[in-house]
Design a protein around this motif. Structure first.
Motif, PDB file in Angstrom:
ATOM      1  N   ARG A   1       0.841  -1.328  -0.050  1.00 56.85           N
ATOM      2  CA  ARG A   1      -0.042  -0.161   0.095  1.00 56.85           C
ATOM      3  C   ARG A   1       0.759   1.043  -0.157  1.00 56.85           C
ATOM      4  O   ARG A   1       0.806   2.076  -0.516  1.00 56.85           O
ATOM      5  CB  ARG A   1      -0.932  -0.170   1.077  1.00 56.85           C
TER       6      ARG A   1
ATOM      7  N   ILE B   1       0.633   4.198  -2.653  1.00 58.06           N
ATOM      8  CA  ILE B   1      -0.012   5.556  -2.510  1.00 58.06           C
ATOM      9  C   ILE B   1       1.051   6.424  -3.464  1.00 58.06           C
ATOM     10  O   ILE B   1       0.462   7.569  -3.910  1.00 58.06           O
ATOM     11  CB  ILE B   1       0.105   5.685  -0.814  1.00 58.06           C
ATOM     12  N   TRP B   2       2.157   6.261  -3.556  1.00 64.74           N
ATOM     13  CA  TRP B   2       3.188   7.086  -4.311  1.00 64.74           C
ATOM     14  C   TRP B   2       2.755   7.075  -5.776  1.00 64.74           C
ATOM     15  O   TRP B   2       2.737   8.149  -6.258  1.00 64.74           O
ATOM     16  CB  TRP B   2       4.452   6.816  -4.228  1.00 64.74           C
TER      17      TRP B   2
ATOM     18  N   VAL C   1      -0.482   6.660  -6.956  1.00 69.12           N
ATOM     19  CA  VAL C   1      -1.417   7.248  -6.873  1.00 69.12           C
ATOM     20  C   VAL C   1      -1.607   8.637  -6.764  1.00 69.12           C
ATOM     21  O   VAL C   1      -2.141   9.434  -7.538  1.00 69.12           O
ATOM     22  CB  VAL C   1      -2.523   6.623  -5.609  1.00 69.12           C
ATOM     23  N   LEU C   2      -0.465   9.230  -6.081  1.00 71.83           N
ATOM     24  CA  LEU C   2      -0.288  10.503  -5.780  1.00 71.83           C
ATOM     25  C   LEU C   2       0.186  11.047  -7.274  1.00 71.83           C
ATOM     26  O   LEU C   2       0.152  12.031  -7.606  1.00 71.83           O
ATOM     27  CB  LEU C   2       0.717  10.716  -4.776  1.00 71.83           C
TER      28      LEU C   2
ATOM     29  N   SER D   1      -1.973   0.938 -10.190  1.00 72.32           N
ATOM     30  CA  SER D   1      -1.646   2.529  -9.534  1.00 72.32           C
ATOM     31  C   SER D   1      -0.346   2.918 -10.412  1.00 72.32           C
ATOM     32  O   SER D   1      -0.146   4.043 -10.744  1.00 72.32           O
ATOM     33  CB  SER D   1      -1.353   2.385  -7.959  1.00 72.32           C
TER      34      SER D   1
END
Length: 356
Positions: free
Chosen positions: A38, A42-43, A45-46, A150
């Protein structure tokens, strides 16, 4: 041979000895592994969100020039910082995501390779693909759908953003309009029989100061802009005339007796010792704002191009390869400088076509 055997053969043929190789997550599906997955996702997704924001800002953010103190200036002045930040953060987040994935999921491996000269042979070139596939397999990328999706979204949106940034300036067709196309026409073109005067900028928008020959001393230069009497009192039209990128012109008055060489077909573009040239450098469009009266050179401060004003402003030094376009001028019955016509060639950098 199986892919694993080909990967092992690739290392052997390359003289690589694997001293140590241990998976990061020997036990699959632990909570720690999920947290690591995760964190990497997250990176990505950012990066995707920043890339999407970059696309939206590039297209929709107000970017037309607004002067200081005018409504909308804050939006205009923040265009470059916003676009730059979103683009930079997208690249940063994408890079951090890739690095984080390698650090968290690639096996801990220590290898020793013998150096050799020359190109790899045919077997080495074929087995390297299997070796790369084996590396991906050992990192379990195939079963990490969250990271794959992602990362794919981040790379895809980022790629779209790059494409829009590259193609955005090409959306407008500069040739649309034929002889009235933006590349051919400037604010100096007389329209509906109206006279175009040479006007100086006094710093007060509504103050009209037209230029006369006696206003310039011998060996001097002055910057002028196009002006029509129909624009008097029209602040928007006056402002547009001063802000147009192809509008600034320098009027130069040579000393009496100065010998000049005129370009063929432009022998009557000057008025006595007065010559008018575009201030837009033909290299990259910087303002050629410096005039050396001693040797009649026009200088561009950006990349040090030099133009000889006495020889139709032809380039004599620096990266510029084309002479500055000359504006045909004369004096009307009231004694004011006026433009006889528009430029007969395009104003701007590195343009290769000329009017006959």
């Amino acid at each position: 041979m199986t892919p694993d055997e080909l990967a092992t053969l690739a290392g052997t043929l390359d003289g690589v000895e694997v001293v140590h190789n241990a998976p990061k997550w020997p036990v699959k599906g632990t909570r720690a592994e999920k947290r690591a997955e995760r964190a990497v996702a997250i990176w990505f997704v950012l990066a995707a969100l920043a890339g999407l924001g970059f696309i939206v800002a590039f297209i929709a953010w107000p970017h037309e020039y607004v002067a200081v103190g005018e409504p909308g200036y804050d939006w205009y002045s923040s265009y470059t910082p916003v676009v730059g930040f979103l683009f930079g953060f997208s690249v940063l987040a994408l890079g951090i995501g890739i690095i984080a994935y390698v650090k968290k999921f690639f096996p801990d491996e220590v290898s020793v390779q013998q150096r050799h000269d020359g190109r790899s042979d045919e077997v080495d070139r074929k087995t390297i693909i299997a070796q790369l596939a084996s590396a991906g397999k050992s990192s379990d990328i195939g079963r990490r759908k969250l990271i794959v999706r992602s990362a794919g979204a981040a790379a895809g949106i980022f790629g779209i953003g790059l494409g829009i940034a590259a193609l955005g300036p090409l959306i407008r067709n500069p040739w649309k309009g034929g002889d009235d196309a933006a590349l051919w026409v400037t604010g100096w073109r007389p329209e509906k029989g109206e006279t175009v005067y040479l006007r100086r900028d006094t710093g007060i928008l509504g103050e009209i100061s037209r230029v006369r020959p006696e206003d310039l001393e011998a060996g001097s230069m002055e910057t002028v802009f196009p002006y029509r009497e129909s624009e008097r009192g029209d602040d928007e039209a006056l402002l547009h005339a001063q802000r147009a990128s192809d509008a600034p012109v320098m009027v130069i008055r040579f000393r009496p007796g100065t010998k000049t060489i005129k370009r063929q077909g432009q022998e009557n573009f000057n008025f006595g010792d007065y010559y008018a040239f575009s201030k837009v450098c033909t290299h990259l469009g910087c303002p050629t704002s410096l005039f050396e009266a001693q040797d009649n050179k026009i200088l561009c401060p950006c990349h040090q191009s030099q133009f000889l004003a006495t020889e139709f402003a032809r380039p004599i030094f620096g990266p510029a390869t084309r002479a500055l376009p000359q504006l045909p001028i004369t004096v009307d019955s009231e004694g004011y400088f006026v433009a006889r016509s528009d430029f007969i060639e395009a104003v701007g950098p590195a343009f290769w076509e000329r009017r006959p």
